[in-house]
Structures are given as C-alpha cells and as structure tokens.
Motif scaffolding. Structure first.
Motif, PDB file in Angstrom:
ATOM      1  N   SER A 169      93.380   6.659 -24.641  1.00 24.75           N
ATOM      2  CA  SER A 169      94.145   6.549 -23.640  1.00 24.75           C
ATOM      3  C   SER A 169      93.769   7.894 -22.512  1.00 24.75           C
ATOM      4  O   SER A 169      93.471   8.885 -23.136  1.00 24.75           O
ATOM      5  CB  SER A 169      95.707   6.567 -23.495  1.00 24.75           C
ATOM      6  OG  SER A 169      96.250   5.593 -24.452  1.00 24.75           O
TER       7      SER A 169
ATOM      8  N   THR B 113      92.245   9.487 -18.642  1.00 29.28           N
ATOM      9  CA  THR B 113      91.198   9.492 -17.389  1.00 29.28           C
ATOM     10  C   THR B 113      89.914   9.338 -18.117  1.00 29.28           C
ATOM     11  O   THR B 113      89.082   8.735 -17.500  1.00 29.28           O
ATOM     12  CB  THR B 113      91.553  10.400 -16.583  1.00 29.28           C
ATOM     13  OG1 THR B 113      91.428  11.796 -17.171  1.00 29.28           O
ATOM     14  CG2 THR B 113      92.818  10.495 -15.748  1.00 29.28           C
ATOM     15  N   THR B 114      89.724  10.333 -19.162  1.00 25.20           N
ATOM     16  CA  THR B 114      88.393  10.162 -19.604  1.00 25.20           C
ATOM     17  C   THR B 114      88.037   8.767 -20.652  1.00 25.20           C
ATOM     18  O   THR B 114      87.002   8.067 -20.101  1.00 25.20           O
ATOM     19  CB  THR B 114      88.013  11.494 -20.750  1.00 25.20           C
ATOM     20  OG1 THR B 114      88.730  12.488 -20.154  1.00 25.20           O
ATOM     21  CG2 THR B 114      86.723  11.596 -21.132  1.00 25.20           C
TER      22      THR B 114
ATOM     23  N   ASP C 118      88.804   8.415 -28.229  1.00 25.83           N
ATOM     24  CA  ASP C 118      89.833   8.835 -27.508  1.00 25.83           C
ATOM     25  C   ASP C 118      89.527  10.143 -27.129  1.00 25.83           C
ATOM     26  O   ASP C 118      88.539  10.831 -27.111  1.00 25.83           O
ATOM     27  CB  ASP C 118      91.077   8.977 -28.508  1.00 25.83           C
ATOM     28  CG  ASP C 118      92.384   8.830 -27.808  1.00 25.83           C
ATOM     29  OD1 ASP C 118      92.544   9.061 -26.681  1.00 25.83           O
ATOM     30  OD2 ASP C 118      93.527   8.819 -28.528  1.00 25.83           O
ATOM     31  N   GLY C 119      90.358  10.617 -26.049  1.00 28.78           N
ATOM     32  CA  GLY C 119      90.307  11.825 -25.261  1.00 28.78           C
ATOM     33  C   GLY C 119      91.041  12.841 -25.871  1.00 28.78           C
ATOM     34  O   GLY C 119      91.674  12.647 -27.062  1.00 28.78           O
ATOM     35  N   ALA C 120      91.255  14.102 -25.336  1.00 36.07           N
ATOM     36  CA  ALA C 120      92.186  15.066 -25.831  1.00 36.07           C
ATOM     37  C   ALA C 120      92.433  15.990 -24.932  1.00 36.07           C
ATOM     38  O   ALA C 120      91.728  16.319 -24.065  1.00 36.07           O
ATOM     39  CB  ALA C 120      91.483  15.911 -27.244  1.00 36.07           C
ATOM     40  N   ASP C 121      93.498  16.915 -25.303  1.00 34.35           N
ATOM     41  CA  ASP C 121      93.810  17.962 -24.212  1.00 34.35           C
ATOM     42  C   ASP C 121      93.158  19.397 -24.398  1.00 34.35           C
ATOM     43  O   ASP C 121      93.003  20.030 -23.593  1.00 34.35           O
ATOM     44  CB  ASP C 121      95.404  17.905 -24.003  1.00 34.35           C
ATOM     45  CG  ASP C 121      95.751  16.601 -23.304  1.00 34.35           C
ATOM     46  OD1 ASP C 121      95.313  16.354 -22.364  1.00 34.35           O
ATOM     47  OD2 ASP C 121      96.672  16.082 -24.100  1.00 34.35           O
TER      48      ASP C 121
ATOM     49  N   LYS D 122      97.206  16.288 -28.306  1.00 37.84           N
ATOM     50  CA  LYS D 122      96.925  15.441 -27.272  1.00 37.84           C
ATOM     51  C   LYS D 122      98.397  14.887 -26.795  1.00 37.84           C
ATOM     52  O   LYS D 122      99.538  15.424 -27.320  1.00 37.84           O
ATOM     53  CB  LYS D 122      96.375  14.131 -28.260  1.00 37.84           C
ATOM     54  CG  LYS D 122      94.778  14.399 -28.551  1.00 37.84           C
ATOM     55  CD  LYS D 122      94.500  13.167 -29.447  1.00 37.84           C
ATOM     56  CE  LYS D 122      94.569  11.634 -28.921  1.00 37.84           C
ATOM     57  NZ  LYS D 122      94.293  11.683 -27.383  1.00 37.84           N
ATOM     58  N   GLY D 123      98.473  14.033 -25.770  1.00 35.51           N
ATOM     59  CA  GLY D 123      99.534  13.648 -25.451  1.00 35.51           C
ATOM     60  C   GLY D 123      99.920  13.829 -24.017  1.00 35.51           C
ATOM     61  O   GLY D 123     101.059  13.620 -23.435  1.00 35.51           O
ATOM     62  N   GLY D 124      98.884  14.232 -23.387  1.00 39.68           N
ATOM     63  CA  GLY D 124      99.115  14.770 -21.768  1.00 39.68           C
ATOM     64  C   GLY D 124      99.239  13.438 -21.159  1.00 39.68           C
ATOM     65  O   GLY D 124      99.927  13.406 -19.937  1.00 39.68           O
ATOM     66  N   GLY D 125      98.972  12.472 -21.639  1.00 38.19           N
ATOM     67  CA  GLY D 125      99.104  10.985 -20.937  1.00 38.19           C
ATOM     68  C   GLY D 125     100.368  10.431 -21.659  1.00 38.19           C
ATOM     69  O   GLY D 125     100.699   9.233 -21.190  1.00 38.19           O
ATOM     70  N   ALA D 126     100.961  10.920 -22.614  1.00 42.20           N
ATOM     71  CA  ALA D 126     102.179  10.461 -22.925  1.00 42.20           C
ATOM     72  C   ALA D 126     102.136   9.231 -24.000  1.00 42.20           C
ATOM     73  O   ALA D 126     102.981   8.556 -24.237  1.00 42.20           O
ATOM     74  CB  ALA D 126     103.380   9.978 -22.052  1.00 42.20           C
ATOM     75  N   ALA D 127     100.995   9.146 -24.443  1.00 46.98           N
ATOM     76  CA  ALA D 127     100.562   8.054 -25.518  1.00 46.98           C
ATOM     77  C   ALA D 127     100.327   8.656 -26.874  1.00 46.98           C
ATOM     78  O   ALA D 127      99.817   7.997 -27.677  1.00 46.98           O
ATOM     79  CB  ALA D 127      99.408   7.424 -25.055  1.00 46.98           C
TER      80      ALA D 127
ATOM     81  N   GLU E  11      98.521   6.721 -30.192  1.00 44.19           N
ATOM     82  CA  GLU E  11      97.274   7.451 -30.503  1.00 44.19           C
ATOM     83  C   GLU E  11      97.209   7.931 -31.971  1.00 44.19           C
ATOM     84  O   GLU E  11      96.097   7.664 -32.732  1.00 44.19           O
ATOM     85  CB  GLU E  11      97.108   8.618 -29.444  1.00 44.19           C
ATOM     86  CG  GLU E  11      96.666   8.095 -28.027  1.00 44.19           C
ATOM     87  CD  GLU E  11      96.703   9.151 -27.035  1.00 44.19           C
ATOM     88  OE1 GLU E  11      96.241   8.873 -25.780  1.00 44.19           O
ATOM     89  OE2 GLU E  11      97.058  10.409 -27.334  1.00 44.19           O
TER      90      GLU E  11
ATOM     91  N   LYS F  91      87.870  22.061 -22.672  1.00 44.31           N
ATOM     92  CA  LYS F  91      88.979  21.690 -23.359  1.00 44.31           C
ATOM     93  C   LYS F  91      88.695  22.380 -24.668  1.00 44.31           C
ATOM     94  O   LYS F  91      89.403  22.193 -25.713  1.00 44.31           O
ATOM     95  CB  LYS F  91      89.015  20.202 -23.657  1.00 44.31           C
ATOM     96  CG  LYS F  91      89.827  19.764 -22.203  1.00 44.31           C
ATOM     97  CD  LYS F  91      89.987  18.186 -22.438  1.00 44.31           C
ATOM     98  CE  LYS F  91      90.673  17.496 -21.267  1.00 44.31           C
ATOM     99  NZ  LYS F  91      90.711  16.222 -21.204  1.00 44.31           N
TER     100      LYS F  91
HETATM  101  O1  LIG Z   1      96.290  12.286 -25.207  1.00 48.60           O
HETATM  102  C1  LIG Z   1      96.055  11.807 -24.154  1.00 48.60           C
HETATM  103  C2  LIG Z   1      97.092  10.877 -23.679  1.00 48.60           C
HETATM  104  O2  LIG Z   1      98.265  10.828 -24.262  1.00 48.60           O
HETATM  105  C3  LIG Z   1      94.747  11.792 -23.355  1.00 48.60           C
HETATM  106  O3  LIG Z   1      93.692  11.504 -24.503  1.00 48.60           O
HETATM  107  C4  LIG Z   1      94.457  13.015 -23.460  1.00 48.60           C
HETATM  108  O4  LIG Z   1      95.684  13.688 -22.463  1.00 48.60           O
HETATM  109  C5  LIG Z   1      93.500  13.565 -22.388  1.00 48.60           C
HETATM  110  O5  LIG Z   1      93.546  12.903 -21.083  1.00 48.60           O
HETATM  111  P1  LIG Z   1      92.297  12.974 -19.970  1.00 48.60           P
HETATM  112  O6  LIG Z   1      91.094  12.221 -20.365  1.00 48.60           O
HETATM  113  O7  LIG Z   1      93.001  12.333 -18.747  1.00 48.60           O
HETATM  114  O8  LIG Z   1      92.123  14.607 -19.731  1.00 48.60           O
END
Ligand SMILES: O=C(CO)[C@H](O)[C@H](O)COP(=O)(O)O
Length: 227
Positions: free
Chosen positions: A28, A30-31, A84-87, A97-102, A106, A124
C-alpha cells in the motif's frame, strides 16, 4: 530527480521480478500505486496468469480496476512475492511501516510471503529507525487508557487524525497511535514491549521481514540485498 519520478522508477523495477503464474502480494502507499499501475500494464500486454493479494482495500480497488485478479489471503495457498513500500529502512534491514495505516494487513501478508521486496527512495534509508513516527494499531475499546500507558512509557503517543480531525480508522476498524520516539536504539526490544500491551493489535516495526530493497536514487536504481 523529482520524488514521484523516483517512486515510478522503483515501481517499474519491482515489476520486473513478477513472473507468469505467480501469486503476488501488493502493498500500500503512493510508491506501490505506481508499481500496481505498471503491473496492470504488464498483465494486459503479456496476458499473464497472476493472482494478487492486497494489503488494503484501496490497493484492492486499484488492482481490480486495472483488471488484475484479486483474491483474499485465505483463498490462496502461498504468496510467491510481495512488493511493498516502507517509511524507513535501517542497515539491519529492519523497517518502519504504516504511514498509510495499512501496517496490520501488510505484516500479515508479508509474513505469509516467500519473498518480500520493498521499494523506497534513498531518503528512507536511515542509520537508526525512529525519525518517522512509529505507527501502532490499537483496538478502539479502551484506547485512551492504552494511550496513557504509552505516555507513561515516554513514547510520546499521538492519535492519528484525518483532515477533518476525526480519528483515522484502519481497514480493520482500529485506531492508529503514532509514537514520536526519535532514535530507536533497540527495535527488537521495543517490538516485544509493544506486543505485550493489551489492546495493541500490531505495530509498524517490521523486523527481519524484508529480503531485498529497491532504492531509487538520482543516479538510478540500487538493489540492496539482505546480508
Ligand atoms: O506502510 C505503508 C502503508 O501503511 C506504506 O508502504 C508506507 O507508508 C510508504 O508509503 P509511501 O510509498 O506513500 O511513502
């Protein structure tokens, strides 16, 4: 390079790892959104036989709209690869992870995947986790009491709210509390402590989960493998 271009770059690179017949975990954020767009194109062009499991309702909607086959996790036997993405990611391959609350879905999808790849931009990649607030998913029932417990532990908690100042609800109907800790010196210990609190469903520390990180830099893509 513009940040969106970097996200697109790593998204495209990650899709090269997808092979016909695979069951793919879709993360989840934007990436990942760029990656899913590219996967949708590849799927159409190459008529692949793919199955996808998603980590959020949002990604499920995007993937379905692109014509990808989306299954529930319990409908598949195994996931070959999750992207997946990561913060934040540190040198030990631990991440936030979890910037998008998922983060809950995940982590469940990641733990049930044979291989996990993260796609990030180079900002990052950090020496120590914690500059990015650590998300914790909590059951709404009694969450103010749990919040106070986190305060007593000096973890600087903050309930996550949306633009309308309402509490953010995850796809499982839980709340997110973000911990503004600063440098996390011992992520493994912190992960254990958080899991020990009643009412905590999951936290955003992903310890020893990722296998490979695709990093977007101004000079192109860098692949970092677990040592
Ligand atoms: O963990 C996540 C969502 O829960 C995302 O993978 C993480 O926040 C990175 O998001 P973005 O690609 O928008 O920077």
């Amino acid at each position: 390079m513009d940040q969106n271009k970097l996200k697109q770059l790593v998204g495209r690179e990650a899709v090269k790892y997808v092979e016909d017949g695979m069951t793919i975990g879709l993360g989840s954020g934007t990436t990942v959104k760029y990656m899913v767009d590219t996967l949708g194109e590849k799927n159409k062009k190459e008529h692949l036989n793919l199955m996808c499991v998603t980590t959020s309702k949002k990604t499920a909607k995007q993937a379905t709209n692109l014509g990808l086959t989306v299954k529930e996790l319990d409908q598949v036997d195994e996931i070959n690869l999750t992207i997946d993405g990561a913060d934040e990611v540190d040198h030990d391959f631990n991440g936030i992870k979890g910037g998008g609350a998922a983060l809950l879905w995940e982590k469940i999808v990641a733990k049930n995947s044979n291989r996990n790849i993260w796609i990030v931009d180079e900002n990052k990649m950090v020496n120590h986790l914690g500059k990015f607030p650590l998300p914790v998913e909590v059951i709404p029932f009694g969450s103010k009491h749990l919040f106070r417990e986190l305060q007593k532990m000096s973890l600087n908690p903050r309930f996550r709210t949306n633009v309308a100042s309402a509490l953010v609800k995850t796809d499982s109907g839980n709340y997110i509390i973000d911990l503004n800790i600063g440098n996390i010196t011992d992520p493994i210990k912190l992960a254990e402590d958080l899991k020990g609190l009643t009412g905590v469903v999951e936290h955003g520390l992903f310890i020893h989960i990722v296998d490979e990180v695709i990093v977007g830099t101004n000079d192109g893509v860098r692949i970092v493998n677990k040592k």
